[in-house]
Design an enzyme around this catalytic site. Structure first.
Site, PDB file in Angstrom:
ATOM      1  N   ASP A   7       3.845  -5.566   3.076  1.00 34.34           N
ATOM      2  CA  ASP A   7       3.448  -4.467   3.950  1.00 34.34           C
ATOM      3  C   ASP A   7       4.356  -4.501   5.172  1.00 34.34           C
ATOM      4  O   ASP A   7       4.152  -5.286   6.086  1.00 34.34           O
ATOM      5  CB  ASP A   7       1.978  -4.628   4.359  1.00 34.34           C
ATOM      6  N   GLU A  23      -5.205   1.853   2.206  1.00 32.26           N
ATOM      7  CA  GLU A  23      -5.149   0.648   3.042  1.00 32.26           C
ATOM      8  C   GLU A  23      -5.386   0.976   4.509  1.00 32.26           C
ATOM      9  O   GLU A  23      -6.079   0.233   5.222  1.00 32.26           O
ATOM     10  CB  GLU A  23      -3.793  -0.047   2.874  1.00 32.26           C
ATOM     11  N   GLU A  24      -4.812   2.080   4.959  1.00 35.69           N
ATOM     12  CA  GLU A  24      -4.862   2.418   6.382  1.00 35.69           C
ATOM     13  C   GLU A  24      -6.281   2.755   6.871  1.00 35.69           C
ATOM     14  O   GLU A  24      -6.542   2.764   8.068  1.00 35.69           O
ATOM     15  CB  GLU A  24      -3.923   3.589   6.685  1.00 35.69           C
ATOM     16  N   HIS A  38       0.831  -1.212   0.000  1.00 32.46           N
ATOM     17  CA  HIS A  38       0.000   0.000   0.000  1.00 32.46           C
ATOM     18  C   HIS A  38       0.860   1.253   0.000  1.00 32.46           C
ATOM     19  O   HIS A  38       1.906   1.320   0.641  1.00 32.46           O
ATOM     20  CB  HIS A  38      -1.009  -0.005   1.149  1.00 32.46           C
ATOM     21  N   HIS A  69       2.600   4.452  12.192  1.00 35.49           N
ATOM     22  CA  HIS A  69       1.457   5.354  12.444  1.00 35.49           C
ATOM     23  C   HIS A  69       1.844   6.526  13.355  1.00 35.49           C
ATOM     24  O   HIS A  69       0.986   7.147  13.975  1.00 35.49           O
ATOM     25  CB  HIS A  69       0.247   4.603  13.031  1.00 35.49           C
ATOM     26  N   ASP A 112       5.959   1.637   6.965  1.00 36.49           N
ATOM     27  CA  ASP A 112       4.550   1.324   6.730  1.00 36.49           C
ATOM     28  C   ASP A 112       3.930   2.345   5.798  1.00 36.49           C
ATOM     29  O   ASP A 112       3.356   3.325   6.257  1.00 36.49           O
ATOM     30  CB  ASP A 112       3.822   1.294   8.081  1.00 36.49           C
TER      31      ASP A 112
END
Length: 271
Positions: free
Chosen positions: A167, A139-140, A84, A244, A105
């Protein structure tokens, strides 16, 4: 082909993707990241009449990016290698200038599959089946891009013979090299991926673990009846603790693609 994969190429691509303020799927920065990734892939494909680059539009501004190498013998059979392209932090959700570097990520996954793509294209490799490299949008926010693509392919009756998800490939949090996630995946294909590692990359240690939920885009393919696998950077819970957040940067894995290139080798063998 394996020796032609270069750590420096993966590191450079991670750095480029992480240099955006963010790649959030709902803002213009995320949209620009998609457009510029498509341009980069078009440049890699220059001169190849059997290669196309397209973008898959969604209900949000960021588009998924698809590079296709058309198969020479069974072009209607499709092998997917994906990751992603979006990134997320609380800051990015509320402001286009909010920082979400997303180096691991999932800039690492996009950089890993792009390096496989680069080697296949620059060596003139022509697959018997069609290979699609996909950078999924959104995706998130709940696998939005891959859900739309996998559902569209299923509705169209397209024959995806297997999908591999990349990922997070850059942070080695476990003593093992590759963790095959074994829920929301195909056991038969997982066994095949493990056999590829044993055959081509015997120096790598491969273990299995579970996410416990549909934790990445492989689950979208599985939900639509396709075989999917997800080789992950560490045992679940030992992966990068900085994702994140604004700290998901190259420095957190020593500005190195030493771990990510293992996944490039595995993905190349899969291709």
């Amino acid at each position: 082909l394996l020796p032609q994969l270069q750590e420096s190429e993966i590191t450079a691509t991670i750095g480029k993707l992480a240099s955006y303020a963010n790649r959030y799927y709902k803002n213009n920065v995320g949209a620009r990241a998609s457009n510029e990734l498509a341009d980069s892939w078009r440049a890699l494909a220059a001169g190849r009449s059997d290669v196309t680059v397209s973008q898959f539009a969604h209900s949000f501004v960021q588009k998924s990016v698809i590079l296709e190498i058309r198969g020479t013998v069974a072009p209607n059979e499709i092998v997917v290698i994906g990751g992603h392209l979006d990134s997320i932090t609380p800051q990015a959700m509320f402001s286009p200038t909010g920082k979400a570097p997303g180096a691991d990520d999932d800039a690492s996954g996009i950089a890993t599959l792009q390096e496989v793509m680069r080697v296949l294209l620059q060596t003139g490799y022509q697959p018997e089946r069609t290979i699609q490299f996909i950078g999924y949008a959104g995706e998130e926010a709940g696998l939005l891009g891959s859900k739309a693509i996998a559902k569209a392919y299923a509705t169209q009756g397209r024959n995806v013979v297997g999908a591999l998800q990349l990922d997070m490939t850059a942070y080695q949090g476990s003593s093992s090299d590759i963790t095959l996630i074994s829920d929301y995946t195909s056991t038969a294909q997982d066994d095949f991926v493990a056999a590829l590692a044993a055959g081509y990359l015997p120096e790598l240690s491969v273990v299995r673990d579970v996410c416990g939920y549909a934790c990445s885009d492989h689950a979208s393919w599985t939900a639509n009846g396709y075989r999917a696998s997800f080789p992950f950077e560490a045992a679940f819970g030992e992966d990068n603790p900085h994702i994140h957040t604004t700290k998901d940067k190259l420095v957190k894995f020593d500005n190195s693609a030493a771990h990510a290139i293992k996944f490039a080798r595995l993905a190349l063998a899969y291709a």
